[in-house]
Design a protein around this motif. Structure first.
Motif, PDB file in Angstrom:
ATOM      1  N   SER A 125      60.494  -5.672 -13.708  1.00  0.00           N
ATOM      2  CA  SER A 125      61.128  -5.149 -12.386  1.00  0.00           C
ATOM      3  C   SER A 125      60.298  -6.019 -11.225  1.00  0.00           C
ATOM      4  O   SER A 125      61.008  -6.302 -10.102  1.00  0.00           O
ATOM      5  CB  SER A 125      60.926  -3.622 -12.220  1.00  0.00           C
ATOM      6  OG  SER A 125      61.451  -3.136 -13.470  1.00  0.00           O
ATOM      7  N   LYS A 132      64.257 -12.320  -6.655  1.00  0.00           N
ATOM      8  CA  LYS A 132      65.143 -11.677  -5.353  1.00  0.00           C
ATOM      9  C   LYS A 132      64.585 -12.118  -3.971  1.00  0.00           C
ATOM     10  O   LYS A 132      65.409 -12.588  -3.193  1.00  0.00           O
ATOM     11  CB  LYS A 132      65.405 -10.283  -5.781  1.00  0.00           C
ATOM     12  CG  LYS A 132      66.248  -9.723  -4.539  1.00  0.00           C
ATOM     13  CD  LYS A 132      67.893 -10.186  -4.778  1.00  0.00           C
ATOM     14  CE  LYS A 132      68.640  -9.484  -3.539  1.00  0.00           C
ATOM     15  NZ  LYS A 132      69.697 -10.288  -3.277  1.00  0.00           N
ATOM     16  N   GLN A 156      62.747   0.835 -18.958  1.00  0.00           N
ATOM     17  CA  GLN A 156      62.894   0.029 -17.545  1.00  0.00           C
ATOM     18  C   GLN A 156      63.045  -1.323 -17.861  1.00  0.00           C
ATOM     19  O   GLN A 156      63.629  -1.662 -16.751  1.00  0.00           O
ATOM     20  CB  GLN A 156      61.471   0.541 -16.794  1.00  0.00           C
ATOM     21  CG  GLN A 156      61.599  -0.007 -15.360  1.00  0.00           C
ATOM     22  CD  GLN A 156      60.397   0.292 -14.399  1.00  0.00           C
ATOM     23  OE1 GLN A 156      59.482   0.989 -15.050  1.00  0.00           O
ATOM     24  NE2 GLN A 156      60.187  -0.369 -13.630  1.00  0.00           N
ATOM     25  N   GLU A 159      66.769  -1.875 -17.300  1.00  0.00           N
ATOM     26  CA  GLU A 159      67.098  -1.465 -15.944  1.00  0.00           C
ATOM     27  C   GLU A 159      66.857  -2.969 -15.326  1.00  0.00           C
ATOM     28  O   GLU A 159      67.649  -3.496 -14.289  1.00  0.00           O
ATOM     29  CB  GLU A 159      66.212  -0.303 -15.366  1.00  0.00           C
ATOM     30  CG  GLU A 159      66.589   0.857 -15.769  1.00  0.00           C
ATOM     31  CD  GLU A 159      65.613   1.975 -15.159  1.00  0.00           C
ATOM     32  OE1 GLU A 159      65.702   3.027 -15.449  1.00  0.00           O
ATOM     33  OE2 GLU A 159      64.795   1.526 -13.942  1.00  0.00           O
ATOM     34  N   ALA A 160      65.633  -3.587 -15.543  1.00  0.00           N
ATOM     35  CA  ALA A 160      65.298  -4.960 -14.713  1.00  0.00           C
ATOM     36  C   ALA A 160      66.273  -5.766 -15.284  1.00  0.00           C
ATOM     37  O   ALA A 160      66.650  -6.784 -14.241  1.00  0.00           O
ATOM     38  CB  ALA A 160      63.903  -5.095 -15.166  1.00  0.00           C
ATOM     39  N   PHE A 163      69.462  -5.548 -13.289  1.00  0.00           N
ATOM     40  CA  PHE A 163      69.449  -5.761 -11.938  1.00  0.00           C
ATOM     41  C   PHE A 163      69.162  -7.326 -12.033  1.00  0.00           C
ATOM     42  O   PHE A 163      69.802  -7.879 -11.050  1.00  0.00           O
ATOM     43  CB  PHE A 163      67.857  -5.422 -11.349  1.00  0.00           C
ATOM     44  CG  PHE A 163      67.679  -5.616 -10.127  1.00  0.00           C
ATOM     45  CD1 PHE A 163      67.983  -5.012  -9.103  1.00  0.00           C
ATOM     46  CD2 PHE A 163      67.068  -6.998  -9.905  1.00  0.00           C
ATOM     47  CE1 PHE A 163      67.702  -5.252  -7.757  1.00  0.00           C
ATOM     48  CE2 PHE A 163      66.712  -7.174  -8.383  1.00  0.00           C
ATOM     49  CZ  PHE A 163      66.961  -6.424  -7.502  1.00  0.00           C
ATOM     50  N   HIS A 166      72.628  -8.896 -12.487  1.00  0.00           N
ATOM     51  CA  HIS A 166      73.626  -8.633 -11.440  1.00  0.00           C
ATOM     52  C   HIS A 166      73.491  -9.280 -10.133  1.00  0.00           C
ATOM     53  O   HIS A 166      74.164  -9.707  -9.377  1.00  0.00           O
ATOM     54  CB  HIS A 166      73.230  -7.027 -11.102  1.00  0.00           C
ATOM     55  CG  HIS A 166      74.216  -6.545  -9.875  1.00  0.00           C
ATOM     56  ND1 HIS A 166      75.493  -6.219 -10.106  1.00  0.00           N
ATOM     57  CD2 HIS A 166      74.020  -6.192  -8.426  1.00  0.00           C
ATOM     58  CE1 HIS A 166      76.046  -5.696  -8.716  1.00  0.00           C
ATOM     59  NE2 HIS A 166      75.268  -5.801  -7.780  1.00  0.00           N
ATOM     60  N   TYR A 167      71.918  -9.579  -9.752  1.00  0.00           N
ATOM     61  CA  TYR A 167      71.475 -10.445  -8.560  1.00  0.00           C
ATOM     62  C   TYR A 167      71.466 -11.834  -8.790  1.00  0.00           C
ATOM     63  O   TYR A 167      70.787 -12.598  -8.063  1.00  0.00           O
ATOM     64  CB  TYR A 167      70.394  -9.773  -7.951  1.00  0.00           C
ATOM     65  CG  TYR A 167      70.664  -8.480  -6.955  1.00  0.00           C
ATOM     66  CD1 TYR A 167      71.624  -8.695  -6.035  1.00  0.00           C
ATOM     67  CD2 TYR A 167      70.585  -7.182  -7.337  1.00  0.00           C
ATOM     68  CE1 TYR A 167      71.635  -7.496  -5.154  1.00  0.00           C
ATOM     69  CE2 TYR A 167      70.702  -6.099  -6.752  1.00  0.00           C
ATOM     70  CZ  TYR A 167      71.536  -6.173  -5.871  1.00  0.00           C
ATOM     71  OH  TYR A 167      71.902  -5.127  -4.773  1.00  0.00           O
TER      72      TYR A 167
ATOM     73  N   PHE B  52      69.627  -3.834  -0.750  1.00  0.00           N
ATOM     74  CA  PHE B  52      69.760  -3.945  -2.082  1.00  0.00           C
ATOM     75  C   PHE B  52      70.179  -2.877  -2.757  1.00  0.00           C
ATOM     76  O   PHE B  52      69.341  -2.041  -3.124  1.00  0.00           O
ATOM     77  CB  PHE B  52      68.549  -4.756  -2.655  1.00  0.00           C
ATOM     78  CG  PHE B  52      68.154  -6.113  -2.009  1.00  0.00           C
ATOM     79  CD1 PHE B  52      68.955  -6.912  -1.271  1.00  0.00           C
ATOM     80  CD2 PHE B  52      67.066  -6.440  -1.680  1.00  0.00           C
ATOM     81  CE1 PHE B  52      68.651  -8.201  -0.381  1.00  0.00           C
ATOM     82  CE2 PHE B  52      66.564  -7.490  -0.772  1.00  0.00           C
ATOM     83  CZ  PHE B  52      67.212  -8.078  -0.309  1.00  0.00           C
ATOM     84  N   ASP B  53      71.312  -2.769  -3.245  1.00  0.00           N
ATOM     85  CA  ASP B  53      71.758  -1.622  -4.084  1.00  0.00           C
ATOM     86  C   ASP B  53      71.160  -1.942  -5.511  1.00  0.00           C
ATOM     87  O   ASP B  53      71.396  -2.836  -6.029  1.00  0.00           O
ATOM     88  CB  ASP B  53      72.963  -1.118  -4.172  1.00  0.00           C
ATOM     89  CG  ASP B  53      73.019   0.291  -4.371  1.00  0.00           C
ATOM     90  OD1 ASP B  53      72.521   0.805  -5.280  1.00  0.00           O
ATOM     91  OD2 ASP B  53      73.925   1.171  -3.714  1.00  0.00           O
ATOM     92  N   CYS B  54      70.152  -0.854  -6.072  1.00  0.00           N
ATOM     93  CA  CYS B  54      69.635  -0.907  -7.423  1.00  0.00           C
ATOM     94  C   CYS B  54      70.427  -0.236  -8.489  1.00  0.00           C
ATOM     95  O   CYS B  54      69.906  -0.355  -9.493  1.00  0.00           O
ATOM     96  CB  CYS B  54      68.194  -0.789  -7.279  1.00  0.00           C
ATOM     97  SG  CYS B  54      67.139  -1.871  -6.217  1.00  0.00           S
ATOM     98  N   ALA B  57      68.846   3.644 -11.113  1.00  0.00           N
ATOM     99  CA  ALA B  57      67.507   3.195 -11.689  1.00  0.00           C
ATOM    100  C   ALA B  57      66.185   3.073 -10.742  1.00  0.00           C
ATOM    101  O   ALA B  57      65.980   2.080 -10.119  1.00  0.00           O
ATOM    102  CB  ALA B  57      67.806   1.833 -12.267  1.00  0.00           C
ATOM    103  N   GLU B  58      65.694   4.247 -10.537  1.00  0.00           N
ATOM    104  CA  GLU B  58      64.775   4.336  -9.625  1.00  0.00           C
ATOM    105  C   GLU B  58      63.354   3.678  -9.958  1.00  0.00           C
ATOM    106  O   GLU B  58      62.523   3.204  -8.904  1.00  0.00           O
ATOM    107  CB  GLU B  58      64.714   5.797  -8.967  1.00  0.00           C
ATOM    108  CG  GLU B  58      65.980   6.672  -8.661  1.00  0.00           C
ATOM    109  CD  GLU B  58      66.583   6.987  -9.475  1.00  0.00           C
ATOM    110  OE1 GLU B  58      66.484   6.773 -11.082  1.00  0.00           O
ATOM    111  OE2 GLU B  58      67.527   7.546  -9.269  1.00  0.00           O
ATOM    112  N   ASN B  60      62.806   1.158 -11.700  1.00  0.00           N
ATOM    113  CA  ASN B  60      63.126  -0.379 -11.436  1.00  0.00           C
ATOM    114  C   ASN B  60      63.161  -0.677  -9.965  1.00  0.00           C
ATOM    115  O   ASN B  60      62.279  -1.432  -9.395  1.00  0.00           O
ATOM    116  CB  ASN B  60      64.382  -0.929 -11.976  1.00  0.00           C
ATOM    117  CG  ASN B  60      64.711  -2.190 -11.860  1.00  0.00           C
ATOM    118  OD1 ASN B  60      63.853  -2.961 -12.160  1.00  0.00           O
ATOM    119  ND2 ASN B  60      65.914  -2.741 -11.167  1.00  0.00           N
TER     120      ASN B  60
END
Lengths: 283, 313
Positions: A125, A132, A156, A159-160, A163, A166-167, B52-54, B57-58, B60
């Protein structure tokens, strides 16, 4: 890569491994197994891949490396010391009460460490945040994250990964050290994370599988990462490795995940590594 | 109070981010699929490329914020207090707190006044959790004006800051001339019989309680303690020395929050009887915010009643 360059990396990797033994022996604890499995990756990153300057460890435009599997700090510290970020002699102070070499990576005390880590599952993350940030700022910065194959059991990580795709973080290189062992036993038995390649592919990464002890394979894998720039997708390099690599009695032994060599074991391991280095030097 | 202007401090947060964002190019905002509740959507409309919307997933999100901060950006990571301080506690502790990174955590929906959503979303533990992290600054504004000034103060200081905002619209008690400083409390009313040290949306209630107490012949010194950590110890001690009795009021469990922070200071430096008003080791439940606060004794009448009992009157 020329034969000379390959040999130089192999010789350096034995020095990095010697540092792992010296550090954990000096600490009387620590994590040699996963430090040794990733030693060739650390060596490749710090001696061939990353744009860094030991004289300017805080250069805002440097490439970043986040050791998400932070318990393998002895491997990271040894690579940094051998690269010139701090004296190799200091490795023997690892985990001592008056040492700056904390048991897990500390970005505020150890030159060259880009992020404090240790609690598993969080480093990817942070690396994604760095990647980013680099894109947002228009900086040509690559970010590398080294993960363990036990570590990816942490939710997690995914999750990372989500992300990162996505980005469109194509400046992010995820490296997973597939040594197949975690504290309680073989990863396949403790909590099977396989198929790792299909998981990262499903999360939107370019996936490259490589022998983590073969410098030509590593060079080809990182070349894929560079070729993926502009693709809008992060790269996941899955490196197949041997836990404890380079020290005979540690190789493939789960018991050496988090145990230091005693005096006798240390002497034997250092002798083996010195012999391997000598063999490389005379070839 | 009917004609008093009311603003939710979460609204203040969103507006302050937008105002500050216009001045500071390094300010970025993260959210976890709650932008229209945390009010970071106000910033997002103005600066879409810096929001930046994540996703949901808090954990992260907090660590992404840590990474962004190492690149020289100033991230405000936003979600409900429950998830910012609870779900992501260890991320905040290890990856923001331990390296002392310049991350600002904008936690909205603190306390019981979340209302109808009920106990799962009524975070009454965040002061306690965040206070334990070395080097963490913990702020909780009493109204719209203080909230906006806190956002600016948090940006301007180097290091991690936890800001707690509320969902409920509450009275604005300051005018724009109010000068907020991190680590400094504010004396709102003078009185010599009891010191009432309050934080957040309990501050306007404490001011009203002081009026009720005055009618009963009790002079209350009301202190607005906007900074939970580092606590204004000098002011706490001064208030205790002057009044000899201290009441604390917070929309938070009495375990580990403002009340116990005050008790800690006084026990060591100026032993003084203290009555902690807050949530007494129980979960909240659904209901309109105002009715819930009244039911839990967290309004002017409740503060008056508990204070009189504490004083034996």
């Amino acid at each position: 890569m020329t034969d000379k360059e390959r040999k130089e990396l192999q010789i350096m990797a034995t020095r990095v491994r010697e540092g792992v033994l010296t550090a954990t022996h000096g600490a009387k604890c620590g994590h040699p197994g996963g430090s040794l499995s990733a030693a060739d990756v650390f060596t490749y990153l710090y001696f061939r891949e990353m744009r860094i300057d030991p004289a300017d460890p805080r250069d805002p435009d440097r490439d970043r490396m986040v050791l998400s599997k932070g318990h393998t700090a002895p491997g990271l510290y040894s690579a940094l010391a051998n690269r010139g970020f701090f004296p190799v002699e200091d490795l023997a102070t690892l985990r001592h009460i008056d040492s700056y070499l904390q048991g897990h990576p500390n970005m505020n005390t150890v030159p060259g460490v880009d992020m404090s880590t240790g609690s598993l599952g969080q480093g990817l993350s942070v690396a994604a945040g760095m990647a980013k940030g680099a894109k947002f700022l228009g900086k040509d910065v690559n970010v590398y994250a080294v993960l363990g194959d036990g570590e990816i059991e942490e939710g997690q990580i995914w999750e990372a990964a989500m992300f990162s795709a996505h980005y469109k973080l194509d400046n992010l290189c995820i490296i997973v050290d597939l040594n197949g062992l975690q504290i309680d036993g073989p990863t396949a038995q403790v909590m099977n994370s396989a198929p790792v390649d299909e998981k990262f592919a499903a999360f939107g990464c370019h996936v490259v599988v490589a022998d983590g002890h073969d410098y030509d394979a590593l060079e080809a894998a990182f070349a894929r990462f560079h070729a993926n720039h502009g693709s809008g997708r992060p790269t996941a390099i899955l490196v197949k490795t041997l836990k404890g690599k380079g020290v005979s009695y540690m190789e493939g032994q789960v018991g050496w995940h988090g145990k230091a060599p005693n005096d006798e074991e240390y002497a034997q391991g250092m002798a083996e590594l010195a012999a391997a280095r000598a063999a490389l030097e005379v070839e | 109070m009917a004609d008093v202007k009311k603003v939710a401090t979460r609204q203040s947060y969103g507006e302050a981010l937008k105002e500050l964002g216009a001045e500071k190019a390094d300010l970025v905002v993260l959210d976890a699929d709650l932008a229209n509740a945390t009010k970071t959507d106000i910033f997002k409309k103005a600066f879409p490329d810096r929001h930046f919307d994540c996703g949901i997933a808090e954990a992260n999100m907090m660590d992404v914020a840590a990474g962004l901060s190492t690149m020289g950006l100033v991230p405000f990571a936003s979600t409900f207090a429950m998830f910012a301080s609870g779900r992501a506690y260890e991320q905040v502790r290890n990856t923001i707190g331990y390296p002392h990174l310049n991350v600002k955590i904008g936690a909205t929906h603190g306390g019981i006044s979340v209302g109808e959503d009920g106990a799962s979303h009524q975070c009454c533990e965040d002061f306690a959790l965040m206070r334990t992290i070395p080097g963490m600054t913990v702020l909780c504004p009493s109204d719209d004006v203080e909230a906006r000034k806190m956002v600016r103060a948090a940006y301007e200081m180097e290091g991690p800051v936890y800001l707690r905002f509320c969902r409920l619209a509450t009275p604005v008690i300051h005018d724009e001339s109010y000068d907020f400083h991190i680590g400094k409390g504010e004396v709102l009313t003078e009185g010599g019989d009891v010191a009432v040290i309050a934080t957040g949306i309990m501050v306007p209630e404490a001011v009203e309680a002081a009026k009720l107490l005055k009618e009963k012949g009790v002079g209350a010194m009301v202190v607005n303690m906007g900074t939970i950590k580092p606590l204004d110890e000098d002011l706490v001690i001064r208030a205790a020395q002057k009044c000899g009795r201290v009441v604390t009021v917070e929309e938070h469990t009495v375990i580990g929050g403002l009340g116990e922070a005050v008790c800690g200071v006084l026990a060591e430096h100026c032993p003084t009887p203290v009555k902690r008003i807050g949530v007494y080791d129980e979960f909240g439940h659904s209901g309109p915010a105002g009715a819930l606060l009244t039911a839990m004794g967290l309004d002017a009448a409740g503060i008056e009643k508990a204070t009189l009992a504490f004083l034996g009157k």
